[in-house]
Scaffold this motif. Structure first.
Motif, PDB file in Angstrom:
ATOM      1  N   TYR A  18       0.553  -1.280  -0.077  1.00  0.00           N
ATOM      2  CA  TYR A  18      -0.072   0.017  -0.027  1.00  0.00           C
ATOM      3  C   TYR A  18       0.904   1.250  -0.034  1.00  0.00           C
ATOM      4  O   TYR A  18       0.356   2.108   0.472  1.00  0.00           O
ATOM      5  CB  TYR A  18      -0.839   0.052   1.262  1.00  0.00           C
ATOM      6  CG  TYR A  18      -1.856  -1.222   1.268  1.00  0.00           C
ATOM      7  CD1 TYR A  18      -2.815  -1.378   0.209  1.00  0.00           C
ATOM      8  CD2 TYR A  18      -1.506  -2.236   2.195  1.00  0.00           C
ATOM      9  CE1 TYR A  18      -3.459  -2.800   0.432  1.00  0.00           C
ATOM     10  CE2 TYR A  18      -2.264  -3.487   2.509  1.00  0.00           C
ATOM     11  CZ  TYR A  18      -3.328  -3.602   1.305  1.00  0.00           C
ATOM     12  OH  TYR A  18      -3.854  -4.769   1.345  1.00  0.00           O
ATOM     13  N   ASP A  19       2.056   1.016  -0.438  1.00  0.00           N
ATOM     14  CA  ASP A  19       2.903   2.261  -0.445  1.00  0.00           C
ATOM     15  C   ASP A  19       3.837   2.264  -1.631  1.00  0.00           C
ATOM     16  O   ASP A  19       4.683   1.551  -1.799  1.00  0.00           O
ATOM     17  CB  ASP A  19       4.007   2.155   0.843  1.00  0.00           C
ATOM     18  CG  ASP A  19       4.749   3.367   0.901  1.00  0.00           C
ATOM     19  OD1 ASP A  19       4.821   4.404   0.293  1.00  0.00           O
ATOM     20  OD2 ASP A  19       5.742   3.370   1.555  1.00  0.00           O
ATOM     21  N   SER A  20       3.514   3.148  -2.489  1.00  0.00           N
ATOM     22  CA  SER A  20       4.158   3.423  -3.843  1.00  0.00           C
ATOM     23  C   SER A  20       4.972   4.463  -4.128  1.00  0.00           C
ATOM     24  O   SER A  20       5.377   5.129  -4.819  1.00  0.00           O
ATOM     25  CB  SER A  20       3.014   3.667  -5.095  1.00  0.00           C
ATOM     26  OG  SER A  20       2.287   4.901  -4.680  1.00  0.00           O
ATOM     27  N   THR A  21       5.613   4.942  -2.609  1.00  0.00           N
ATOM     28  CA  THR A  21       6.496   6.001  -2.567  1.00  0.00           C
ATOM     29  C   THR A  21       7.549   5.680  -3.652  1.00  0.00           C
ATOM     30  O   THR A  21       8.354   6.733  -4.128  1.00  0.00           O
ATOM     31  CB  THR A  21       6.997   6.136  -1.136  1.00  0.00           C
ATOM     32  OG1 THR A  21       5.905   6.521  -0.523  1.00  0.00           O
ATOM     33  CG2 THR A  21       8.046   7.237  -1.074  1.00  0.00           C
ATOM     34  N   TRP A  22       8.054   4.506  -3.536  1.00  0.00           N
ATOM     35  CA  TRP A  22       9.366   4.090  -4.130  1.00  0.00           C
ATOM     36  C   TRP A  22       9.187   3.549  -5.602  1.00  0.00           C
ATOM     37  O   TRP A  22      10.094   3.021  -6.298  1.00  0.00           O
ATOM     38  CB  TRP A  22      10.105   3.438  -3.521  1.00  0.00           C
ATOM     39  CG  TRP A  22      10.448   3.913  -2.112  1.00  0.00           C
ATOM     40  CD1 TRP A  22       9.668   3.473  -1.070  1.00  0.00           C
ATOM     41  CD2 TRP A  22      11.418   4.925  -1.828  1.00  0.00           C
ATOM     42  NE1 TRP A  22      10.099   4.429   0.267  1.00  0.00           N
ATOM     43  CE2 TRP A  22      11.059   5.406  -0.458  1.00  0.00           C
ATOM     44  CE3 TRP A  22      12.000   5.672  -2.421  1.00  0.00           C
ATOM     45  CZ2 TRP A  22      11.901   6.254   0.134  1.00  0.00           C
ATOM     46  CZ3 TRP A  22      12.757   6.873  -1.934  1.00  0.00           C
ATOM     47  CH2 TRP A  22      12.750   7.061  -0.414  1.00  0.00           C
ATOM     48  N   ASP A  23       7.692   3.694  -5.792  1.00  0.00           N
ATOM     49  CA  ASP A  23       7.459   3.089  -7.392  1.00  0.00           C
ATOM     50  C   ASP A  23       7.695   4.046  -8.573  1.00  0.00           C
ATOM     51  O   ASP A  23       7.729   5.295  -8.063  1.00  0.00           O
ATOM     52  CB  ASP A  23       5.875   2.760  -7.358  1.00  0.00           C
ATOM     53  CG  ASP A  23       5.670   1.375  -6.811  1.00  0.00           C
ATOM     54  OD1 ASP A  23       6.580   0.636  -6.211  1.00  0.00           O
ATOM     55  OD2 ASP A  23       4.615   1.199  -6.545  1.00  0.00           O
ATOM     56  N   THR A  24       8.117   3.605  -9.571  1.00  0.00           N
ATOM     57  CA  THR A  24       8.178   4.759 -10.626  1.00  0.00           C
ATOM     58  C   THR A  24       7.081   5.514 -11.228  1.00  0.00           C
ATOM     59  O   THR A  24       7.347   6.575 -11.585  1.00  0.00           O
ATOM     60  CB  THR A  24       8.993   4.099 -11.923  1.00  0.00           C
ATOM     61  OG1 THR A  24       8.118   3.019 -12.313  1.00  0.00           O
ATOM     62  CG2 THR A  24      10.308   3.277 -11.686  1.00  0.00           C
ATOM     63  N   GLU A  25       5.997   4.721 -11.127  1.00  0.00           N
ATOM     64  CA  GLU A  25       4.685   5.262 -11.406  1.00  0.00           C
ATOM     65  C   GLU A  25       4.175   6.242 -10.267  1.00  0.00           C
ATOM     66  O   GLU A  25       4.654   6.025  -9.013  1.00  0.00           O
ATOM     67  CB  GLU A  25       3.357   4.503 -11.874  1.00  0.00           C
ATOM     68  CG  GLU A  25       3.182   3.556 -10.722  1.00  0.00           C
ATOM     69  CD  GLU A  25       3.981   2.392 -11.020  1.00  0.00           C
ATOM     70  OE1 GLU A  25       3.587   1.200 -10.724  1.00  0.00           O
ATOM     71  OE2 GLU A  25       5.085   2.251 -11.461  1.00  0.00           O
ATOM     72  N   SER A  26       3.354   7.338 -10.628  1.00  0.00           N
ATOM     73  CA  SER A  26       2.672   8.087  -9.460  1.00  0.00           C
ATOM     74  C   SER A  26       1.492   7.382  -8.703  1.00  0.00           C
ATOM     75  O   SER A  26       1.046   6.632  -9.373  1.00  0.00           O
ATOM     76  CB  SER A  26       2.435   9.481 -10.016  1.00  0.00           C
ATOM     77  OG  SER A  26       1.057   9.139 -10.891  1.00  0.00           O
ATOM     78  N   ASP A  27       1.212   7.961  -7.645  1.00  0.00           N
ATOM     79  CA  ASP A  27       0.112   7.382  -6.840  1.00  0.00           C
ATOM     80  C   ASP A  27      -0.978   7.376  -7.409  1.00  0.00           C
ATOM     81  O   ASP A  27      -1.962   6.696  -7.611  1.00  0.00           O
ATOM     82  CB  ASP A  27      -0.088   8.340  -5.422  1.00  0.00           C
ATOM     83  CG  ASP A  27       1.033   7.739  -4.652  1.00  0.00           C
ATOM     84  OD1 ASP A  27       1.573   6.599  -4.460  1.00  0.00           O
ATOM     85  OD2 ASP A  27       1.667   8.753  -3.897  1.00  0.00           O
ATOM     86  N   GLY A  28      -1.319   8.630  -8.402  1.00  0.00           N
ATOM     87  CA  GLY A  28      -2.740   8.828  -8.976  1.00  0.00           C
ATOM     88  C   GLY A  28      -2.787   7.851 -10.332  1.00  0.00           C
ATOM     89  O   GLY A  28      -3.686   7.462 -10.646  1.00  0.00           O
ATOM     90  N   GLU A  29      -1.691   7.491 -10.783  1.00  0.00           N
ATOM     91  CA  GLU A  29      -1.673   6.577 -12.001  1.00  0.00           C
ATOM     92  C   GLU A  29      -1.930   5.171 -11.625  1.00  0.00           C
ATOM     93  O   GLU A  29      -2.117   4.259 -12.598  1.00  0.00           O
ATOM     94  CB  GLU A  29      -0.476   6.953 -13.009  1.00  0.00           C
ATOM     95  CG  GLU A  29      -0.330   8.300 -13.629  1.00  0.00           C
ATOM     96  CD  GLU A  29       0.974   8.529 -14.315  1.00  0.00           C
ATOM     97  OE1 GLU A  29       1.589   7.903 -14.153  1.00  0.00           O
ATOM     98  OE2 GLU A  29       0.882   9.654 -14.928  1.00  0.00           O
ATOM     99  N   ASP A  30      -1.210   4.684 -10.537  1.00  0.00           N
ATOM    100  CA  ASP A  30      -1.171   3.456 -10.157  1.00  0.00           C
ATOM    101  C   ASP A  30      -2.606   3.078  -9.630  1.00  0.00           C
ATOM    102  O   ASP A  30      -2.935   3.147  -8.375  1.00  0.00           O
ATOM    103  CB  ASP A  30      -0.046   3.266  -9.105  1.00  0.00           C
ATOM    104  CG  ASP A  30       0.089   1.807  -8.598  1.00  0.00           C
ATOM    105  OD1 ASP A  30      -0.663   1.056  -9.356  1.00  0.00           O
ATOM    106  OD2 ASP A  30       0.769   1.654  -7.628  1.00  0.00           O
ATOM    107  N   GLN A  31      -3.429   2.502 -10.414  1.00  0.00           N
ATOM    108  CA  GLN A  31      -4.674   2.123  -9.904  1.00  0.00           C
ATOM    109  C   GLN A  31      -5.029   0.837  -9.905  1.00  0.00           C
ATOM    110  O   GLN A  31      -6.178   0.258 -10.016  1.00  0.00           O
ATOM    111  CB  GLN A  31      -5.706   2.866 -10.884  1.00  0.00           C
ATOM    112  CG  GLN A  31      -5.676   4.478 -11.006  1.00  0.00           C
ATOM    113  CD  GLN A  31      -6.204   5.034  -9.666  1.00  0.00           C
ATOM    114  OE1 GLN A  31      -6.966   4.315  -9.007  1.00  0.00           O
ATOM    115  NE2 GLN A  31      -5.833   6.238  -9.463  1.00  0.00           N
TER     116      GLN A  31
END
Length: 440
Positions: A18-31
């Motif tokens: 539940y934490d996309s802080t370190w993902d390459t995609e943004s939170d808004g795009e990661d659906q």
């Protein structure tokens, strides 16, 4: 084989689904749905190795999921269509609709409730009106925000102005003061000790602050989030205050920050100041290893910087001694005003110019007339003597209108007019009467 499984899980046990802080995609795009994410700690527990096996303080997964839902903009939430006059939160901030069940208009609240800390602590129904969200709170009589209401709020200056006042009111309740309304910078208020004690004793305020941070992000004050979080982070991890609030700060406050780059930087700051390091669970282990490398580089840099400062102090000390010597020579030898012959121009041959201006060096050379020196403000090489006004151009940076041919200038010792050049074809004035500025 079992050892290999254990090692892999130990390396990834802080990866949070539940934490996309370190993902390459943004939170808004990661659906993507939860099932399409990386395995959560709950999934890893099926392997027999639990996060509790390696950490005393496992990550709060409920908090992580809640904050991710907020950062994504509540993807599963459908808004009801409504006209502006039915947008209760906006109407409340326009002073046209009272809060429920307290029946208080915003202007009255800002005047009458300010500094009434007992009432602000005791009453729990006002916070949903002051800082509305797209999710419900404990006050079922408050209305949730809608996307259209958010856009209408952001475009209304009166509503935004009152929101900042509400923010300042609540900051005062927590012992914090808004320093800059443009940047959101905050600092301790005069009553911080008293208010910090209240914050330690009444833990429900942690959720209030979480709501405030979320609402700021929703209503156009996203830039206020990071300064407030960093303030609490410094108070807990650096100044060792608000110890009972520390986990709420890291579980909730941190992940309310919408700007991913700021969030990453603040996670790094938190890790560098958190002790003990092996119980830090708010980023993956591979990120922690990067932080450790950064920490080593910083220590090396500070060590090098300290050595450079010591060397500079020694150099300045030697320079001061040279200056003192030249001042003493001035008082001993310069007993009368310089004559015109003292300012006679030297031979302008290239060899002599080379002797007169040696290769670049930061060695201080005294004025050849009165032995006084003054350093160039650009490169610290000798410039003009302020006693006799004789000017030697700096051969390093050519400051003080230096001749671009031979890098030598000479000032009139009466009016400081700079014109004389040691170049053979340049105009000269060996005496004050030849100076175009002070000649009759």
């Amino acid at each position: 084989m079992p050892v290999r499984v254990k090692t892999a899980i130990m390396e990834d046990d802080c990866v949070c689904a539940y934490d996309s802080t370190w993902d390459t995609e943004s939170d808004g795009e990661d659906q993507a749905a939860d099932g399409q994410h990386r395995r959560s700690s709950r999934d890893k527990n099926k392997s027999g190795w639990t996060s509790e096996s390696w950490h005393h303080t496992p990550r709060n997964m409920r908090a992580a999921k809640d904050m991710q839902n907020y950062r994504r903009g509540y993807p599963n939430l459908a808004d009801e269509e409504c006209s502006e006059d039915k947008m209760k939160n906006l109407q409340f901030y326009l002073n046209k609709f009272p809060s429920s069940p307290d029946n208080v208009y915003i202007e009255s609240f800002l005047k009458e409730w300010k500094n009434d800390y007992k009432k602000l602590e005791r009453v729990h129904s006002y916070i949903q009106w002051l800082f509305p969200l797209r999710e419900p709170g404990v006050n079922y009589m408050a209305s949730e925000l809608t996307k259209k209401e958010i856009e209408a709020f952001k475009s209304n200056e009166d509503a935004k102005k009152r929101l900042v006042e509400s923010y300042e009111l609540m900051l005062g309740f927590y012992g914090v003061r808004l320093v800059n309304k443009e940047t959101g910078e905050v600092t301790r208020a005069d009553n911080w000790k008293e208010r910090f004690r209240n914050l330690e004793q009444n833990m429900h305020n942690n959720m209030r602050i979480t709501r405030i941070l979320k609402s700021l992000g929703e209503l156009g004050f996203e830039h206020y989030q990071a300064p407030l979080f960093r303030f609490f982070l410094e108070e807990t991890l650096v100044k060792k205050n608000l110890t009972s609030v520390k986990h709420s700060i890291l579980d909730y406050f941190l992940f309310a920050i919408l700007d991913k780059q700021q969030r990453q930087e603040l996670v790094r700051y938190a890790y560098l100041h958190f002790e003990p390091k092996d119980t830090f669970v708010w980023c993956p282990r591979k990120i922690e290893r990067q932080f450790k490398k950064f920490r080593k580089k910083e220590k090396h840099r500070h060590s090098s910087s300290s050595s450079s400062k010591k060397a500079m102090v020694k150099k300045m000390s030697r320079r001061t001694k040279v200056t003192n010597v030249t001042k003493r020579r001035n008082s001993e030898t310069f007993t009368s005003a310089p004559s015109d012959s003292d300012f006679a121009l030297k031979d302008s041959s290239p060899a002599h110019v080379k002797d007169f201006f040696p290769l670049p060096s930061h060695t201080i050379s005294a004025c050849h007339v009165c032995c006084y020196v003054q350093a160039c403000h650009v490169c610290c090489y000798v410039q003009a003597c302020h006693v006799c006004c004789y000017v030697q151009a700096c051969h390093v940076c050519c400051c003080v209108q230096a001749c671009h041919v031979c890098c030598c200038v000479q000032a009139c010792h009466v009016c400081c007019y700079v014109q004389a050049c040691h170049n053979a074809d340049a105009p000269t004035f060996p005496s004050t009467t030849d100076c175009p500025s002070c000649s009759p």
